[in-house]
Design an enzyme around this catalytic site. Structure first.
Site, mmCIF file in Angstrom:
data_model
loop_
_atom_site.group_PDB
_atom_site.id
_atom_site.type_symbol
_atom_site.label_atom_id
_atom_site.label_comp_id
_atom_site.label_asym_id
_atom_site.label_seq_id
_atom_site.Cartn_x
_atom_site.Cartn_y
_atom_site.Cartn_z
ATOM 1 N N CYS A 195 0.837 -1.199 0.000
ATOM 2 C CA CYS A 195 0.000 0.000 0.000
ATOM 3 C C CYS A 195 0.877 1.256 0.000
ATOM 4 O O CYS A 195 1.362 1.682 1.055
ATOM 5 C CB CYS A 195 -0.924 0.020 1.218
ATOM 6 S SG CYS A 195 -1.981 1.480 1.286
ATOM 7 N N CYS A 212 -0.399 4.112 2.325
ATOM 8 C CA CYS A 212 -0.226 3.916 3.765
ATOM 9 C C CYS A 212 1.245 4.015 4.172
ATOM 10 O O CYS A 212 1.597 4.706 5.124
ATOM 11 C CB CYS A 212 -0.765 2.543 4.173
ATOM 12 S SG CYS A 212 -2.501 2.284 3.787
ATOM 13 N N ASP A 213 2.083 3.285 3.458
ATOM 14 C CA ASP A 213 3.458 3.098 3.909
ATOM 15 C C ASP A 213 4.465 4.033 3.249
ATOM 16 O O ASP A 213 5.608 4.123 3.697
ATOM 17 C CB ASP A 213 3.884 1.645 3.657
ATOM 18 C CG ASP A 213 2.989 0.657 4.398
ATOM 19 O OD1 ASP A 213 2.447 1.051 5.446
ATOM 20 O OD2 ASP A 213 2.827 -0.479 3.938
#
Length: 515
Positions: free
Chosen positions: A342, A345-346
């Site tokens: 992701c 997200c990361d």
């Protein structure tokens, strides 16, 4: 700090506080401390039921804000500035600490209150992570309800040294009493059941005691939701059992091709799907994973991971798909330690560092474009000699100075130092030469794998694991239908999955009235 429209909305929400709460804010001379103090003062000025205490030269993580009922030690902590996706988490914490009731199921709230073990939850997040708020909000609610529980949100961007020392390379990462507890999106129910030692046995007995369904839908994504709605509208007994309601849509950030909705986000659509299903008389059984399907005495049985068994006259399988992995040496070892799926997200965890994106389809090129604004450099590795992404995306990626695209590149190994990714090896498919890239992160974007392993010896599957269906969604077992990404339906799109879900439900109803 807060925009006028946001302040107005927040002011409206704060009217729901019924008991006084206190914000305890620890600050130093950093810019983030000034932001947090300004935010806290704006909030406290909006309500006479919110008091504020400022601490300077405090120990521990700074800046931080502790939220609690007045006169009690606060158990909900925000380490960092809870803005971005976490602003909603802050608002809910204020309301719940102030006595506003949660919308969670009463039996789940009672289960939280009954927990007796001391638990200190810490969740590492990035403010751009759309999966993180679910975890933050879940542990915050647990801490508000139960004096044995504490909850802390930690913004990895504000505490990078701590993140690096612990070795966190994916968010959300949830710790319990200093030990790893879980990665990725987790619901309140999942967390509670994981810490409640007797939850599985109780739930299995409860599920096994349920009456036979006319139609049981396995899966709660777009296909499963559509199937449940269409079945329930026929007035027949309908149930939905899902590992997580919303499915892979929960992991999708931007959605711009859902007809009639110009743009939305996956979690919002997933919430809308669940709310729509709840408008009908549908028995929703969430956080339950199917592990087997069989036919016994003319009924379909679905065995669950906790040992429970559900019975139905007809079955619709809509278990969806998950991200495909590279299946190369080192990938499993370094998952969440540099191997990620992701970018939204990361990505912030790799700020200023070199990364690679595996895959040249739309998701891969979109990931490269997004990451280019955060990281030092992005290398895109595409297996074939052409990119499959839309031309407009390719043009944008090629225009970025810190994006490099390598075609006919086969990833052969993820390289690391034992604790984190340090690079990868790939083969040039035109020359068979092996090259190595020095990297901090690898984002895998190479398509999907159907969630059908538990059906391998039960239904006809393709060599890719898709459930074989006909035009009406019928599988190789009479009375069992399939829909969405787990099936042979071409083009894995949300809107197509919904259509196949409706088709499967209508076919199941037709099967019932004919049998």
């Amino acid at each position: 700090m807060l925009e006028a429209s946001l302040k107005q909305q927040l002011n409206t929400y704060l009217q729901n506080i019924v008991r006084p709460i206190e914000l305890v804010v620890s600050v130093n001379d950093s810019s983030k401390s000034k932001e947090l103090e300004e935010l806290a003062r704006e909030i406290s000025d909006m309500s006479g039921k919110i008091s504020l205490k400022i601490k300077t030269n405090d120990s521990g993580r700074v800046p931080r804000m502790v939220v609690g009922a007045e006169g009690e030690e606060g158990r909900v902590t925000f380490a960092g500035v809870p803005m971005g996706h976490e602003f909603t988490s802050l608002v809910l914490a204020l309301l719940q600490a102030g006595g506003h009731p949660s919308k969670a199921a009463p039996e789940l709230l009672a289960q939280v209150k009954s927990l007796t073990k001391p638990m200190n939850f810490e969740v590492y997040v990035s403010l751009s992570c759309h999966n993180c708020p679910d975890v933050v909000q879940a542990i915050n609610l647990m801490a508000v309800l139960n004096p044995n529980i504490k909850a802390t949100m930690i913004d990895g961007g504000v505490f990078p040294k701590e993140v690096e020392e612990i070795g966190i390379m994916a968010v959300p990462t949830l710790m319990l009493n200093g030990q790893p507890f879980g990665n990725g999106r987790m619901t309140l129910e999942e967390i509670v059941n994981k810490v409640d030692d007797d939850a599985d046995a109780r739930k299995a007995a409860e599920l096994s005691a349920k009456e036979t369904y006319d139609v049981l839908v396995v899966g709660g994504g777009p296909a499963g939701s559509a199937a449940a709605i269409y079945a329930a509208r026929k007035g027949i007994r309908t149930g939905v059992v899902a590992d997580r309601f919303g499915g892979q849509v929960l992991d999708t950030l931007g959605i711009e091709n859902f007809i009639s909705v110009k743009e939305t986000e996956g979690p919002k659509l997933a919430m809308a799907l669940e709310e729509h299903v709840k408008q009908y008389n549908v028995d929703i059984m969430n956080t339950q994973k199917a592990v087997a399907v069989r036919e016994v005495n003319g009924l379909k049985e679905v065995e669950l991971a906790n040992g429970g068994v559900l019975k139905a006259k007809s079955l619709i399988l809509a278990t969806g798909a998950r991200w495909r992995e590279m299946n190369v040496p080192g990938e499993a070892q370094y998952k969440t330690k540099g191997v990620a799926f992701c970018p939204h997200c990361d990505g912030p965890l790799f700020k200023g560092k070199p990364v690679a994106v595996i895959g040249g389809g739309n998701s891969g090129i979109e990931a490269a474009i997004d990451l280019a604004g955060i990281v030092e450099h992005v290398t895109v590795l595409e297996f074939s000699d052409t990119l499959r992404a839309d031309a407009v995306l390719v043009k944008k990626a090629e225009s970025l100075p810190n994006v490099r695209i390598i075609k006919e590149a086969q990833t052969t190994e993820v390289v690391g130092d034992g604790s984190k990714v340090t690079g990868l090896k790939y083969k040039d498919r035109t020359t068979n030469e092996i090259h190595q890239l020095e990297l901090a992160g690898i984002f895998v974007q190479i398509g999907l794998v159907p969630n059908s392993e538990f059906l391998k010896d039960t239904l006809e599957l393709t060599n890719r694991g898709e459930i074989v269906i006909d035009a009406k969604g019928q599988t190789s077992m009479a009375g069992v239908f399939a829909a969405g990404d787990v099936s042979t339906t071409p083009y894995k799109q949300i809107i197509i999955s919904m259509g196949t879900g409706a088709t499967a439900a209508l076919s199941a109803f037709d099967y019932l009235i004919r049998n």
